[in-house]
Design a protein around this motif. Structure first.
Motif: not given
Ligand code: SF4
Lengths: 157, 163
Positions: B36-38, B75-76, B102-104, B111, B132-134
């Protein structure tokens, strides 16, 4: 986004018994028809030379839990000729959440109906291949229903 | 290092272990995949001369799990994706390490829903968590350097699980 008021009038004229409810929201009109009349209304909207709604933008489901009829299936139409849009809805109850598939009229409905089936649990009768499209094949339940637990069924115990 | 030494020999073995660990940490190859975004921050860390992960012997992100020994879960992780992630992990050769980026990947992040795995550490032995996010590339580099330290000292979880 130009709106065609004549679509509503034409429908009322052609199917006086089917067009039960007509509404407008911010200049966009919508019409509710019973599911028995859905296919012929759709066919008319596509084939009428003035309306010519040849493109189905999307199909989606709405859950009005706990109201009955609980579900609404929404068809958003677009005409590549007149560049106008039109919204058609039909309502089904939770006991019998089944509507006829419009894949025979707009082939693009295939995946949209699968998504609505997957997440909302609406059955589309006559769909060529009604499988889940987003969730894993062995998933239980339909997460976009209002009574589905947020963290999934295993979270309640 | 499963070899047991006695007396003077153990000194040499310890130093050999140090050397092996030094080799492992100095050319740790991550698996090139993102969820995902990370993943975009990971790509910025890996591919850009601005952050330049090559400074730490990691410039090659391997496209094949057979050639990688570090999995950066960036990522997620959706429940549908989880089997693929686990399969990639199983395909990697030992010794192998996991970073939850990252947090996910660490906790499911924002989520908290039916579709998302609430932390990859429920399924994989995670060595380093990066908040971090991200997380910014600097944070990822910091996490990787922490992992290097742990590998050098022989205390990284991924390796210790296998003795
Ligand atoms: S931690 Fe934030 S940036 Fe990383 S995958 Fe999750 S939502 Fe995206």
């Amino acid at each position: 986004m130009s709106e065609e008021p004549k679509a509503v009038e034409k429908l009322q004229e052609k199917f006086p018994e089917a067009v039960k409810e007509v509404g407008e929201f911010r200049g966009q009109s919508w019409v509710v028809v019973p599911r028995e009349d859905l296919l012929k209304v759709c066919e008319f909207l596509r084939d009428d030379p003035d309306l010519n709604f040849d493109f189905l933008s999307f199909v989606c489901g709405v859950d009005y839990f706990p109201r009955e009829p609980r579900f609404e299936v929404v068809y958003q139409l677009y005409s590549t000729k007149t560049h106008s849009r039109f919204r058609l809805k039909t309502r089904v109850s939770s006991q019998d959440a089944t509507v006829p598939s419009v894949t025979s009229i707009w082939p693009t409905a295939d995946w949209h109906e699968r998504e609505t089936f997957d997440l909302m649990g609406i059955n589309f009768q006559g769909h060529p291949d009604l499988r889940r499209i987003l969730l894993p094949a062995d998933w239980v339940g339909h997460p976009l229903r209002k009574d589905y637990p947020l963290r999934g069924p295993e979270s309640i115990s | 290092m499963g070899v047991k030494g006695e007396g003077q020999g153990s000194v040499i073995l310890t130093q050999l272990e140090w050397l092996v660990n030094w080799g492992r940490k100095s050319s740790m190859w991550p698996l090139g995949f993102g969820l995902a975004c990370c993943a975009l921050e990971m790509i910025a860390t890996a591919g850009g001369s601005r952050f330049d992960i090559a400074r730490f012997g990691m410039e090659v992100f391997r496209p094949s799990p057979r050639q990688a020994d570090l999995m950066i879960v960036a990522g997620t992780v959706s429940k549908k994706m989880l089997p693929a992630v686990l399969r990639l992990y199983e395909q990697m050769a030992d010794p192998k390490w996991v970073i939850a980026m990252g947090a996910c990947a660490s906790t499911g992040g924002v989520f908290d829903t039916y579709a998302v795995v609430q932390g990859i550490d429920r399924y994989l032995p995670v060595d380093v968590y990066i908040p971090g996010c991200p997380p910014r590339p600097e944070a990822l580099l910091h996490g990787i350097l922490r992992l290097h330290d742990m590998v050098q000292k022989g205390i990284a979880r991924g390796a210790s699980l296998r003795g």
